[in-house]
Design an enzyme around this catalytic site. Structure first.
Site, PDB file in Angstrom:
ATOM      1  N   VAL A   1     -15.858 -28.190  18.804  1.00 54.25           N
ATOM      2  CA  VAL A   1     -15.211 -29.491  18.993  1.00 54.25           C
ATOM      3  C   VAL A   1     -15.081 -29.832  20.472  1.00 54.25           C
ATOM      4  CG1 VAL A   1     -13.116 -30.804  18.509  1.00 54.25           C
ATOM      5  CG2 VAL A   1     -13.871 -29.048  16.898  1.00 54.25           C
ATOM      6  N   CYS A   2     -15.366 -31.097  20.791  1.00 55.78           N
ATOM      7  CA  CYS A   2     -15.060 -31.619  22.127  1.00 55.78           C
ATOM      8  C   CYS A   2     -14.500 -33.024  21.960  1.00 55.78           C
ATOM      9  CB  CYS A   2     -16.273 -31.594  23.048  1.00 55.78           C
ATOM     10  SG  CYS A   2     -17.486 -32.880  22.766  1.00 55.78           S
ATOM     11  N   GLY A   3     -14.076 -33.601  23.038  1.00 54.73           N
ATOM     12  CA  GLY A   3     -13.432 -34.905  22.984  1.00 54.73           C
ATOM     13  C   GLY A   3     -14.277 -35.996  22.361  1.00 54.73           C
TER      14      GLY A   3
END
Length: 88
Positions: free
Chosen positions: A6-8
């Site tokens: 997950v990333c922004g």
């Protein structure tokens, strides 16, 4: 096992992290399904393990999810160390 990276925004950094997770798994002789996504989508996706940068991954902590925060999302050794703590 399914690992969700997950990333922004779910674009470049999570894709690179996904590649590093796959490389780490190979070096650890472990297999898992690995996908990458953005933080908002991750809230609705089911996975056995959620992996991301320390500054955002806590937003996924609902008391049930297994989350792993990384200091340096590009550090293969850190990824291997953290993954090995959660893999059977």
């Amino acid at each position: 096992m399914k690992i969700l990276v997950v990333c922004g925004n779910g674009l470049g950094s999570s894709f690179i992290m996904e590649l590093n997770v796959k490389k780490a798994l190979k070096e650890l002789n472990k297999e898992a399904e690995v996908e990458h996504t953005d933080l908002t989508t991750a809230l609705t996706e089911s996975a056995d393990l959620y992996l991301g940068a320390n500054d955002i991954i806590d937003q996924l902590d609902n008391g049930v999810r297994k989350i792993v925060g990384l200091e340096n999302i590009m550090d293969l050794e850190e990824i291997k160390t953290k993954l090995s703590q959660h893999l059977q």
